[in-house]
Design an enzyme around this catalytic site. Structure first.
Site, PDB file in Angstrom:
ATOM      1  N   GLY A  11      11.067 -37.808 -30.541  1.00 25.36           N
ATOM      2  CA  GLY A  11      10.472 -39.136 -30.502  1.00 25.36           C
ATOM      3  C   GLY A  11      10.218 -39.694 -29.118  1.00 25.36           C
ATOM      4  N   SER A  12       9.927 -38.847 -28.140  1.00 25.73           N
ATOM      5  CA  SER A  12       9.685 -39.391 -26.792  1.00 25.73           C
ATOM      6  C   SER A  12       8.430 -40.264 -26.769  1.00 25.73           C
ATOM      7  CB  SER A  12       9.576 -38.269 -25.758  1.00 25.73           C
ATOM      8  OG  SER A  12       8.388 -37.530 -25.928  1.00 25.73           O
ATOM      9  N   ARG A  91       3.845 -33.026 -40.009  1.00 28.42           N
ATOM     10  CA  ARG A  91       3.424 -32.707 -41.370  1.00 28.42           C
ATOM     11  C   ARG A  91       1.941 -33.016 -41.522  1.00 28.42           C
ATOM     12  NH1 ARG A  91       6.323 -29.287 -43.191  1.00 28.42           N
ATOM     13  NH2 ARG A  91       5.769 -29.752 -45.327  1.00 28.42           N
ATOM     14  N   ILE A  92       1.235 -32.155 -42.248  1.00 31.05           N
ATOM     15  CA  ILE A  92      -0.177 -32.426 -42.513  1.00 31.05           C
ATOM     16  C   ILE A  92      -0.253 -33.379 -43.705  1.00 31.05           C
ATOM     17  CG2 ILE A  92      -2.327 -31.390 -43.334  1.00 31.05           C
ATOM     18  CD1 ILE A  92      -1.649 -28.944 -41.636  1.00 31.05           C
ATOM     19  N   LEU A  93      -1.043 -34.414 -43.589  1.00 29.09           N
ATOM     20  CA  LEU A  93      -1.141 -35.439 -44.628  1.00 29.09           C
ATOM     21  C   LEU A  93      -2.377 -35.161 -45.496  1.00 29.09           C
ATOM     22  CD1 LEU A  93      -0.308 -38.336 -42.182  1.00 29.09           C
ATOM     23  CD2 LEU A  93       1.152 -37.601 -44.084  1.00 29.09           C
ATOM     24  N   ASN A 107      -2.993 -40.822 -34.085  1.00 28.23           N
ATOM     25  CA  ASN A 107      -2.188 -39.629 -33.808  1.00 28.23           C
ATOM     26  C   ASN A 107      -2.414 -39.208 -32.365  1.00 28.23           C
ATOM     27  OD1 ASN A 107      -0.530 -37.291 -34.364  1.00 28.23           O
ATOM     28  ND2 ASN A 107      -2.412 -36.073 -34.347  1.00 28.23           N
ATOM     29  N   HIS A 109      -2.379 -35.882 -29.898  1.00 27.62           N
ATOM     30  CA  HIS A 109      -2.446 -34.419 -29.985  1.00 27.62           C
ATOM     31  C   HIS A 109      -2.459 -33.859 -28.566  1.00 27.62           C
ATOM     32  CE1 HIS A 109      -3.554 -30.493 -31.593  1.00 27.62           C
ATOM     33  NE2 HIS A 109      -4.471 -30.415 -30.657  1.00 27.62           N
ATOM     34  N   THR A 141      -8.321 -38.847 -39.582  1.00 26.99           N
ATOM     35  CA  THR A 141      -9.237 -38.741 -40.727  1.00 26.99           C
ATOM     36  C   THR A 141      -8.835 -37.465 -41.479  1.00 26.99           C
ATOM     37  OG1 THR A 141     -10.767 -37.326 -39.516  1.00 26.99           O
ATOM     38  CG2 THR A 141     -11.129 -39.720 -39.358  1.00 26.99           C
ATOM     39  N   GLU A 174       1.118 -38.109 -22.066  1.00 25.45           N
ATOM     40  CA  GLU A 174       1.123 -38.734 -23.400  1.00 25.45           C
ATOM     41  C   GLU A 174       1.832 -40.089 -23.368  1.00 25.45           C
ATOM     42  OE1 GLU A 174       2.521 -36.170 -26.617  1.00 25.45           O
ATOM     43  OE2 GLU A 174       1.787 -34.430 -25.526  1.00 25.45           O
TER      44      GLU A 174
HETATM   45  C1  GRF Z   1       5.176 -32.810 -28.252  1.00 24.41           C
HETATM   46  O1  GRF Z   1       4.805 -31.442 -28.229  1.00 24.41           O
HETATM   47  C2  GRF Z   1       3.952 -33.647 -28.026  1.00 24.41           C
HETATM   48  O2  GRF Z   1       3.024 -32.960 -27.201  1.00 24.41           O
HETATM   49  C3  GRF Z   1       3.393 -33.809 -29.410  1.00 24.41           C
HETATM   50  O3  GRF Z   1       4.518 -33.822 -30.286  1.00 24.41           O
HETATM   51  C4  GRF Z   1       5.627 -33.143 -29.657  1.00 24.41           C
HETATM   52  C5  GRF Z   1       6.902 -33.936 -29.698  1.00 24.41           C
HETATM   53  O4  GRF Z   1       6.624 -35.215 -29.236  1.00 24.41           O
HETATM   54  N1  GRF Z   1       2.646 -35.030 -29.494  1.00 24.41           N
HETATM   55  P1  GRF Z   1       7.795 -36.362 -29.270  1.00 24.41           P
HETATM   56  O5  GRF Z   1       8.661 -36.126 -28.056  1.00 24.41           O
HETATM   57  O6  GRF Z   1       8.597 -36.180 -30.559  1.00 24.41           O
HETATM   58  O7  GRF Z   1       7.047 -37.654 -29.201  1.00 24.41           O
END
Ligand code: GRF
Length: 195
Positions: A11-12, A91-93, A107, A109, A141, A174
């Site tokens: 969850g960073s 998970r794919i929704l 989202n 990516h 989407t 990110e």
């Molecule tokens: C990371 O690989 C990030 O690039 C992608 O999800 C993974 C975990 O992110 N978005 P987080 O630290 O759980 O937010």
């Protein structure tokens, strides 16, 4: 605007969003964090910040995605979020769930979409000899990693980069990009953030 954040791991990105919303001048406020994994480290970090947390263990629904998503929807409804942020949610929704949240679900990516949808994005960019990597925030989407782009951040790929090194460089981008996009999106502004 109220925001629910969906996570699967550490969850960073969720933390970056929470920290930014805590600054007070933000058009959105967090209402809950939900994970598909009860053991996700991000749940404890969200709870430490006084946030409502919940988990719907997707393993209990053995491939019955609609049943998993019905439960997820029930938990979300309790918090009445206006916006859903997927943050490291793995998970794919289904199209059904996406349709219900279309226009209100974001989202992040770890690639410069439309390049490298799907997994192993960093290894693929290095393999291709790209000079840059990065991340994208998009509206979700029914097309996997395919919705309108709301923001992108670019980082250099340097000779000898490993996927881990690039992943770390992109992850810190990110953490800058997602909060900036959510601020704009929650204020009703869909102008892409380009970092
Ligand atoms: C990371 O690989 C990030 O690039 C992608 O999800 C993974 C975990 O992110 N978005 P987080 O630290 O759980 O937010």
């Amino acid at each position: 605007k109220s925001v629910a954040i969906l996570i699967s791991g550490g969850g960073s990105n969720m933390l970056a969003l929470l920290d930014d919303m805590a600054k007070g001048d933000h058009p959105a406020r967090p209402v809950c964090v939900i994970s598909n994994d009860p053991g996700a480290g991000g749940l404890a970090r969200a709870a430490e910040r006084g946030l409502a947390v919940d988990a719907v263990d997707h393993r209990k629904y053995r491939g019955d995605r609609p049943a998993f998503e019905a439960e997820l929807t029930r938990r979300l409804k309790a918090h009445q979020p206006d916006i859903l942020c997927l943050a490291g949610f793995m998970r794919i929704l289904t199209d059904g769930f996406v349709a219900r949240w279309e226009g209100r679900m974001l989202n992040i990516h770890p690639s410069l979409l439309p390049k490298y949808r799907g997994l192993h994005t960093h290894a693929r960019a290095i393999e291709a000899g790209d000079e840059e990597g990065g991340c994208s925030v998009h509206e979700v989407t029914s097309e996997l990693d395919g919705g309108p782009i709301l923001g992108q951040a670019r980082v250099p790929i340097v000779p000898g980069d490993t996927p881990e090194a690039l992943a770390a460089r992109v992850l810190s981008a990110e953490h800058r990009l997602y909060p900036a996009v959510l601020r704009r999106f929650a204020a009703g502004d869909r102008t892409p953030v380009l970092l």
